[in-house]
Write an enzyme that holds these catalytic residues in place. Sequence first.
Site, PDB file in Angstrom:
ATOM      1  N   GLU A 195      29.033  51.780  11.459  1.00 27.50           N
ATOM      2  CA  GLU A 195      29.000  50.392  11.003  1.00 27.50           C
ATOM      3  C   GLU A 195      28.327  49.523  12.058  1.00 27.50           C
ATOM      4  O   GLU A 195      27.489  48.674  11.760  1.00 27.50           O
ATOM      5  CB  GLU A 195      30.435  49.918  10.727  1.00 27.50           C
ATOM      6  CG  GLU A 195      30.601  48.446  10.401  1.00 27.50           C
ATOM      7  CD  GLU A 195      29.987  48.060   9.057  1.00 27.50           C
ATOM      8  OE1 GLU A 195      29.476  48.961   8.365  1.00 27.50           O
ATOM      9  OE2 GLU A 195      30.010  46.857   8.733  1.00 27.50           O
ATOM     10  N   TYR A 196      28.684  49.757  13.317  1.00 28.67           N
ATOM     11  CA  TYR A 196      28.067  49.013  14.408  1.00 28.67           C
ATOM     12  C   TYR A 196      26.552  49.221  14.366  1.00 28.67           C
ATOM     13  O   TYR A 196      25.768  48.275  14.424  1.00 28.67           O
ATOM     14  CB  TYR A 196      28.636  49.476  15.755  1.00 28.67           C
ATOM     15  CG  TYR A 196      28.059  48.716  16.932  1.00 28.67           C
ATOM     16  CD1 TYR A 196      28.684  47.576  17.410  1.00 28.67           C
ATOM     17  CD2 TYR A 196      26.886  49.130  17.548  1.00 28.67           C
ATOM     18  CE1 TYR A 196      28.153  46.865  18.469  1.00 28.67           C
ATOM     19  CE2 TYR A 196      26.341  48.431  18.604  1.00 28.67           C
ATOM     20  CZ  TYR A 196      26.981  47.295  19.063  1.00 28.67           C
ATOM     21  OH  TYR A 196      26.441  46.593  20.097  1.00 28.67           O
ATOM     22  N   ASP A 197      26.152  50.495  14.249  1.00 28.54           N
ATOM     23  CA  ASP A 197      24.718  50.808  14.243  1.00 28.54           C
ATOM     24  C   ASP A 197      23.999  50.115  13.091  1.00 28.54           C
ATOM     25  O   ASP A 197      22.890  49.622  13.236  1.00 28.54           O
ATOM     26  CB  ASP A 197      24.506  52.325  14.141  1.00 28.54           C
ATOM     27  CG  ASP A 197      25.020  53.038  15.378  1.00 28.54           C
ATOM     28  OD1 ASP A 197      25.216  52.353  16.412  1.00 28.54           O
ATOM     29  OD2 ASP A 197      25.245  54.261  15.312  1.00 28.54           O
ATOM     30  N   GLU A 202      44.358  44.544  44.891  1.00 26.87           N
ATOM     31  CA  GLU A 202      43.542  45.192  43.860  1.00 26.87           C
ATOM     32  C   GLU A 202      42.735  46.326  44.475  1.00 26.87           C
ATOM     33  O   GLU A 202      42.871  46.606  45.670  1.00 26.87           O
ATOM     34  CB  GLU A 202      42.622  44.164  43.190  1.00 26.87           C
ATOM     35  CG  GLU A 202      41.729  43.432  44.161  1.00 26.87           C
ATOM     36  CD  GLU A 202      41.218  42.092  43.591  1.00 26.87           C
ATOM     37  OE1 GLU A 202      40.005  41.908  43.551  1.00 26.87           O
ATOM     38  OE2 GLU A 202      42.055  41.242  43.215  1.00 26.87           O
ATOM     39  N   LYS A 260      39.317  48.386  45.747  1.00 28.63           N
ATOM     40  CA  LYS A 260      37.971  48.088  46.238  1.00 28.63           C
ATOM     41  C   LYS A 260      37.037  49.069  45.547  1.00 28.63           C
ATOM     42  O   LYS A 260      37.023  50.261  45.839  1.00 28.63           O
ATOM     43  CB  LYS A 260      37.891  48.234  47.757  1.00 28.63           C
ATOM     44  CG  LYS A 260      36.533  47.798  48.287  1.00 28.63           C
ATOM     45  CD  LYS A 260      36.594  47.435  49.760  1.00 28.63           C
ATOM     46  CE  LYS A 260      35.377  46.641  50.205  1.00 28.63           C
ATOM     47  NZ  LYS A 260      34.206  47.453  50.443  1.00 28.63           N
ATOM     48  N   ARG A 314      23.717  40.956  45.331  1.00 33.25           N
ATOM     49  CA  ARG A 314      24.186  40.166  46.458  1.00 33.25           C
ATOM     50  C   ARG A 314      23.072  39.900  47.462  1.00 33.25           C
ATOM     51  O   ARG A 314      22.992  38.844  48.057  1.00 33.25           O
ATOM     52  CB  ARG A 314      25.313  40.930  47.132  1.00 33.25           C
ATOM     53  CG  ARG A 314      26.004  40.096  48.151  1.00 33.25           C
ATOM     54  CD  ARG A 314      27.118  40.863  48.788  1.00 33.25           C
ATOM     55  NE  ARG A 314      26.754  41.078  50.167  1.00 33.25           N
ATOM     56  CZ  ARG A 314      27.586  41.453  51.116  1.00 33.25           C
ATOM     57  NH1 ARG A 314      28.823  41.711  50.815  1.00 33.25           N
ATOM     58  NH2 ARG A 314      27.188  41.587  52.336  1.00 33.25           N
ATOM     59  N   GLU A 369      31.913  44.149  40.362  1.00 30.40           N
ATOM     60  CA  GLU A 369      31.246  45.354  40.825  1.00 30.40           C
ATOM     61  C   GLU A 369      30.708  46.163  39.647  1.00 30.40           C
ATOM     62  O   GLU A 369      31.449  46.435  38.695  1.00 30.40           O
ATOM     63  CB  GLU A 369      32.269  46.213  41.600  1.00 30.40           C
ATOM     64  CG  GLU A 369      31.669  47.235  42.511  1.00 30.40           C
ATOM     65  CD  GLU A 369      31.391  46.688  43.913  1.00 30.40           C
ATOM     66  OE1 GLU A 369      31.441  45.445  44.115  1.00 30.40           O
ATOM     67  OE2 GLU A 369      31.119  47.515  44.809  1.00 30.40           O
ATOM     68  N   CYS A 407      29.782  94.045  44.423  1.00 32.51           N
ATOM     69  CA  CYS A 407      31.045  93.359  44.658  1.00 32.51           C
ATOM     70  C   CYS A 407      31.512  93.670  46.081  1.00 32.51           C
ATOM     71  O   CYS A 407      31.627  94.844  46.447  1.00 32.51           O
ATOM     72  CB  CYS A 407      32.086  93.820  43.646  1.00 32.51           C
ATOM     73  SG  CYS A 407      33.740  93.206  44.024  1.00 32.51           S
TER      74      CYS A 407
HETATM   75  S1  IVH Z   1      36.082  40.244  46.932  1.00 31.26           S
HETATM   76  C1  IVH Z   1      34.934  36.854  49.680  1.00 31.26           C
HETATM   77  N1  IVH Z   1      37.167  42.236  45.647  1.00 31.26           N
HETATM   78  O1  IVH Z   1      33.284  44.700  48.652  1.00 31.26           O
HETATM   79  C2  IVH Z   1      35.383  38.103  49.037  1.00 31.26           C
HETATM   80  N2  IVH Z   1      35.109  42.637  46.775  1.00 31.26           N
HETATM   81  O2  IVH Z   1      32.801  43.512  51.486  1.00 31.26           O
HETATM   82  C3  IVH Z   1      34.313  38.711  48.246  1.00 31.26           C
HETATM   83  N3  IVH Z   1      34.238  44.903  46.512  1.00 31.26           N
HETATM   84  O3  IVH Z   1      30.288  43.031  48.289  1.00 31.26           O
HETATM   85  C4  IVH Z   1      34.528  40.058  47.744  1.00 31.26           C
HETATM   86  N4  IVH Z   1      35.856  45.645  45.223  1.00 31.26           N
HETATM   87  O4  IVH Z   1      30.875  44.664  46.520  1.00 31.26           O
HETATM   88  C5  IVH Z   1      36.129  41.847  46.410  1.00 31.26           C
HETATM   89  N5  IVH Z   1      38.246  43.906  44.426  1.00 31.26           N
HETATM   90  C6  IVH Z   1      37.194  43.509  45.187  1.00 31.26           C
HETATM   91  C7  IVH Z   1      36.136  44.358  45.537  1.00 31.26           C
HETATM   92  C8  IVH Z   1      35.106  43.888  46.346  1.00 31.26           C
HETATM   93  C9  IVH Z   1      34.718  45.944  45.817  1.00 31.26           C
HETATM   94  C10 IVH Z   1      32.996  44.947  47.320  1.00 31.26           C
HETATM   95  C11 IVH Z   1      32.002  43.944  46.902  1.00 31.26           C
HETATM   96  C12 IVH Z   1      31.644  43.158  48.132  1.00 31.26           C
HETATM   97  C13 IVH Z   1      32.254  43.940  49.224  1.00 31.26           C
HETATM   98  C14 IVH Z   1      32.842  42.982  50.242  1.00 31.26           C
END
Ligand code: IVH
Length: 796
Positions: A34-36, A118, A120, A141, A177, A428
């Site tokens: 349907e989406y397609d 959270e 990274k 960035r 990210e 072997c």
């Molecule tokens: S906050 C001022 N939260 O880490 C704070 N960064 O060294 C800005 N990154 O370039 C970043 N997970 O690519 C933030 N949960 C998260 C992140 C995160 C990955 C990366 C991001 C950033 C680098 C900062």
Amino acid sequence: MTDIAQRAAELRELLNRYAHEYYVLDTPSVPDAEYDRLFRELEAIERDHPELKTPDTPTLRVGGAILPAFAPVTHVVPMLSIRTETDVTAAGALAFDASVRRELGLAESDPPVEYAAELKFDGLAINLRFEHGVLVQAATRGDGATGEDVTQNIRTIRQIPLRLSGDAPAVLEVRGEVYMRRDDFEKLNARQRETGGKTFVNPRNTAAGAVRQLDPALAAQRPLSFFAYGLGEVQGWPVQPATHAGVLDALAGFGFPVCADRVVAQGGAGLVEFHAAIAAKRDTLPFDIDGVVYKVNQLALQRELGFRTREPRWAVAHKYPAQEALTVVEAIGVQVGRTGALTPVARLQPVFVGGVTVTNATLHNQDEVDRKDVRVGDTVIVRRAGDVIPEVVGVVLERRPMREVAGGDLFNPVQEPVHPPYRLPAECPVCGSHVVREEGEAVTRCSGGLICSAQRKEAIRHFAGRRMMDIEGLGERYIDNLVELDYLRSVADLYTLTLADLLEMKRRADERDGVTPETVLAGKVATKWAENLIDGIAASKHPPLARLLFALGIRHVGESTAKTLADWLGSLAIIRRAPAPLLRVLPDVGATVAVSIAEFFAEPQNEGVIDALLAAGVAPNDEHAPSPKLRGLLATDELLAACGIAKLTPLRARQLAERITSFTTLAELDQERLAALALPVELAASLGDWLACDTHRQLLCDLEALRTDLLALLPEQGTAAGRLDGQTFVLTGTLPTLSRDEAQALIEAAGGKVSGSVSKKTHYVVAGEAAGSKLAKAEELGISVLDEDGLRALLG
Ligand code: IVH
């Protein structure tokens, strides 16, 4: 607005909503087709009326024209980085909390600071600019002040909304990210391997490369994902949340994917807890992470703390022990597994990675060795993720040992690697049998079967394992010795071992190894271990059938296939008689698996082992009659279609089934009667060929005999069985008398399925006391809700 413009707007809205449901919420509400269909309709409109294209149209997601270069973008709010805490232990989290408290001038008696914790993510930071709710620009960035305009590529990421849902601020910059899930990365590499393309090194580089790809159509083929984690410039957001956690909730509301693995934590202790909790589940996350991030939750406090040079004082990244490290390959050895598979293993200079010292890493198979070109003496990147076997990721070619060879001069020496490319041996290393590599298979196998003690040892190790027969006390050393000194030729021999055998084995092994245990010196014989082992073996005699099947080490039969066999067929006696086509009709059993099981039980060696096991008193504790649901799978056409006869499509199988009375009649067909069936010429020819083989005729007779026996064993229809065939249930809350397991068993016995989450596919939700979100979801989707009485009525 003209009708056409209105339709285009409607399609954009629908498609954007469906994409959000599919890619972000993971709860699609329409079928893909349907989406397609809607997508193609919108494409057609835009082709005829290019003026109707808008910046938020989903057709832009397939990628546009190739760019000459990326345009620079100045970030209104600079994109900063976060400081990394170098102490990877819990102390790192406490140090951050201490520094925040110090900066805020808090006393020890003040309450804990609240943090948003959270993950990274390990990808590429992106700034997404929405004006009046529409995505107008996406930028990398760069150096933090200026990035690159990658809008075209970012639009191809289905998880990123092209238009925000709800009331959007005039300007909203969302930061997050772009990353690649591990499964998507593996699939991409598998595809590359198939098509002979180059494989990618890791998900992060692949994601970053895709975003900075000048051909958006190529970027569109890279399966990228996104998580939002913060804000850039914001204008006209009337009720901006007061906390970072609130911001993330609001972003989810606008339609962004926000990672669920986040918490609001109280003080340093809360951070330590989060760090540990994520460490425990790190390897099961579907994507790579680079640690966790702690942020002061109150935005007002963040402002008070401010920045130090280019890093905020209110945030820190906290890592985990490295999972990758460099080391040198000292040698390449070969391991022979239970199935005879030869696995090349790199013997490494010991290196500390992912919290343990690693000395061996698997190289998987010859293809992987060739692909990575790993040689003795090479410096390699080793990766270890949790319980996974350490793996060589790649070679640092610049460090490969080289030597000079003739042909060069002082200024242009000619060099070649000291070590040649690695090849698996032709024999072997354990038993000397020749090795074979089948057409299209990656694995090289020893042809020695049970004469290869490596295969015997591995088969016994597997058999005795915790998730198999669970034989306590049967350690690796004992298995090695029992096999090497010929006490165990098969797993069945375990059950006839005596105390005297074990003690004799130990004495001979000690003699062979030139050791004299202290007990012997003291004039005594240690017997406790042997008694325990005999007890352990005896205690393993009555496992659930599925575990016994898994323990036998049938190729392609893992825990789940073993359970399918046990659930559907009920007993070992039936399973060992089942021809491949009958196995093939069971759910999730494919042709290869079915053939492998049937061949296993047909092999005289294996028959002998199983008979010996039964004779020694091994008997499953949960055998039962075949599942009533089996009746539906025993139809002649289904079984015929599973026989693998060329040109016999399911449709033709149905026609053929109508013209024969049983498999036996088919087996007895001669040319004349075959012609009388008036089948399509091609099919008649291929069926004739197939029947010309005695094994196939025998197969048909076996099928008929087993089917007759099975039908006799099946309970009559019309009882509860089969009542709920094909119906899906979700259980929630506490029922007055039935436990959850009991309710599930009743539903399954009647042919229904129990699932963990409510979706459009759910037929009934059975709700008891304190039912929660599942009940709400059912009501929202208009799904019938039953109480326990309702369920009982349905079950009859
Ligand atoms: S906050 C001022 N939260 O880490 C704070 N960064 O060294 C800005 N990154 O370039 C970043 N997970 O690519 C933030 N949960 C998260 C992140 C995160 C990955 C990366 C991001 C950033 C680098 C900062």
